[in-house]
Motif scaffolding. Structure first.
Motif, short mmCIF file in Angstrom:
data_model
loop_
_atom_site.label_atom_id
_atom_site.label_comp_id
_atom_site.label_asym_id
_atom_site.label_seq_id
_atom_site.Cartn_x
_atom_site.Cartn_y
_atom_site.Cartn_z
N GLU A 108 0.65 -0.84 -0.24
CA GLU A 108 0.03 -0.12 0.14
C GLU A 108 0.54 1.21 0.23
O GLU A 108 0.38 2.63 -0.50
CB GLU A 108 -1.25 -0.02 0.95
CG GLU A 108 -2.32 -0.85 0.65
CD GLU A 108 -1.93 -2.12 2.23
OE1 GLU A 108 -2.40 -3.06 1.64
OE2 GLU A 108 -0.46 -2.24 2.03
N GLU A 109 1.76 1.05 0.77
CA GLU A 109 2.79 2.63 0.49
C GLU A 109 3.75 2.56 -0.74
O GLU A 109 4.15 2.97 -0.98
CB GLU A 109 3.83 1.76 2.07
CG GLU A 109 2.44 2.55 3.18
CD GLU A 109 3.79 1.70 4.23
OE1 GLU A 109 5.12 1.43 4.17
OE2 GLU A 109 3.10 1.42 5.45
N GLU A 110 4.36 1.33 -1.04
CA GLU A 110 5.36 1.37 -2.31
C GLU A 110 4.94 0.92 -3.58
O GLU A 110 5.18 1.12 -4.67
CB GLU A 110 6.52 0.70 -1.88
CG GLU A 110 7.16 1.27 -0.14
CD GLU A 110 8.40 0.89 0.24
OE1 GLU A 110 8.64 -0.61 -0.76
OE2 GLU A 110 9.17 0.76 1.48
N SER A 135 -1.49 4.57 -6.53
CA SER A 135 -2.19 5.68 -5.83
C SER A 135 -3.84 6.19 -6.08
O SER A 135 -4.31 5.18 -7.65
CB SER A 135 -1.75 6.65 -6.45
OG SER A 135 -1.68 6.45 -7.42
N VAL A 136 -4.24 7.19 -5.33
CA VAL A 136 -5.64 6.77 -5.50
C VAL A 136 -5.51 8.08 -6.50
O VAL A 136 -7.26 8.06 -7.17
CB VAL A 136 -5.84 8.56 -4.10
CG1 VAL A 136 -7.40 9.08 -4.63
CG2 VAL A 136 -5.90 7.78 -2.60
N GLN A 137 -4.57 8.52 -6.82
CA GLN A 137 -5.01 9.42 -8.23
C GLN A 137 -4.50 8.49 -8.82
O GLN A 137 -5.92 9.41 -10.46
CB GLN A 137 -2.90 10.41 -8.58
CG GLN A 137 -2.87 11.50 -7.70
CD GLN A 137 -2.64 10.89 -5.88
OE1 GLN A 137 -2.27 10.02 -6.05
NE2 GLN A 137 -3.32 12.27 -5.29
N GLN A 138 -4.75 8.07 -9.51
CA GLN A 138 -4.76 6.56 -10.87
C GLN A 138 -6.19 6.01 -10.34
O GLN A 138 -6.29 5.74 -11.68
CB GLN A 138 -3.57 5.50 -10.40
CG GLN A 138 -2.07 5.77 -10.67
CD GLN A 138 -0.96 5.15 -10.75
OE1 GLN A 138 -0.52 3.99 -9.86
NE2 GLN A 138 0.30 4.15 -11.56
N ASN A 195 0.37 0.07 -8.97
CA ASN A 195 1.01 1.08 -9.88
C ASN A 195 1.53 0.66 -10.83
O ASN A 195 1.08 1.62 -11.46
CB ASN A 195 2.17 1.86 -8.50
CG ASN A 195 2.40 2.86 -9.46
OD1 ASN A 195 2.95 2.87 -10.53
ND2 ASN A 195 2.43 3.71 -8.53
#
Length: 325
Positions: free
Chosen positions: A84-86, A90-93, A138
């Motif tokens: 979740e961190e790396e 992302s929220v933007q994606q 990602n």
């Protein structure tokens, strides 16, 4: 005496230390709640698994041993790296994917080629699948966004049409004029097959005028259909006034049938403007002359839709209208 007293104290403290095993059990319970699938596969994850296994297998006899196991487990857990961190999208994606789907789902697929329709549908399916994946990485999100971008870039088929491909105003004017004449015809004076021909032509003409994206070629086809319908003749030809008994030329001052026939035969050409039949050599009345003019205009418009044309008129074309039998 003193020695025996010390031994008794040690046993008492040992019994108290056994009560602290609950601390180790709680630490193990919390560690097992960690979702290892969300962790990055690295040395930190390996160290955590080892610390957890050691804590479960240990049989500590003192609080010190318990503290050592618990601290080792907590330190290993704190060193874990979560996706979740790396690595997760992302929220933007996710927002970009959601926005692209909103646009694609509102497209009218009928405006696109079959190939582009499939491209858009596949992109929508891939985007929906990505949003439903809580473990979307990602990298995966980037690939989906690229697919959606390709689908958004395709152009509708209609945009390939230029103004040169669309029907001209002259073509549409000719279609309207033809419809005005055909709708005024008394169908009872025509054979059944000719009636159907006229009706079909009217329907084709009306549909064409309702089409804002009517092409030049489509207009030509409709004009050819209308011209064919205009070429049919009634079952009974209209007889000239000179053959009607009781007709007195003197009742119509200024109209000399012989003179009229002479004028008709002396002129073998007629000039027709496909955009305005009322300007065709003064033939402003509806009837035979306007019919001939429109028919010629339609036939000519299919080949060249602008300008005034001169055509040969070697014979009369007679037509009967409603109320003019």
């Amino acid at each position: 005496m003193i020695k025996s007293h010390v031994e008794a104290l040690k046993k008492g403290f040992a019994q108290l230390e056994e009560l602290n095993r609950e601390k180790l059990a709680n630490a193990i319970q919390e560690a097992e709640k960690v979702n290892l699938e969300n962790c990055v596969e690295d040395d930190a994850l390996t160290a955590f698994k080892t610390a957890l296994d050691n804590a479960k297998a240990a049989n500590p006899q003192t609080n010190e041993e318990i503290d050592t196991l618990v601290n080792a487990l907590l330190d290993a857990q704190a060193g874990l790296h979560f996706k979740e961190e790396e690595d997760l999208a992302s929220v933007q994606q996710r927002d970009s994917i959601s926005h692209a789907l909103d646009v694609l789902k509102n497209l009218d697929l009928k405006l696109y080629s079959d190939e582009d329709q499939k491209l858009i549908q596949d992109a929508i399916s891939e985007g929906e699948k990505a949003l439903a994946n809580n473990k979307l990485s990602n990298e995966e999100a980037s690939a989906v966004i690229e697919t959606l971008a390709k689908a958004l870039a395709v152009e509708p088929k209609e945009e390939e049409h230029t103004n040169e491909n669309l029907a001209t105003s002259q073509q549409k004017d000719s279609i309207r004029s033809a419809l005005d004449i055909l709708k005024d015809i008394d169908l009872d004076l025509y054979a059944s097959k000719d009636q159907e021909l006229i009706k079909d032509a009217i329907a084709a003409g009306e549909k064409a005028l309702e089409n804002d994206k009517l092409t030049n070629q489509e207009a030509d086809d409709v004009i050819a259909t209308l011209a064919k319908a205009l070429s049919v003749t009634p079952k009974e030809d209209e007889k000239p006034d000179t053959e009607n008994p009781g007709t007195n030329p003197s009742e119509n001052p200024g109209n000399d049938p012989d003179k009229e026939n002479s004028q008709t035969n002396s002129s073998n050409t007629v000039t027709v403007n496909p955009t305005d039949s009322s300007k065709s050599n003064g033939n402003t009345k509806t009837g035979v002359h306007s019919f001939v003019g429109l028919f010629v205009a339609l036939a000519t418009t299919a080949a060249a839709t602008a300008g005034t044309v001169t055509v040969l008129k070697n014979k009369k074309i007679r037509i009967r209208r409603k109320g003019k039998k």
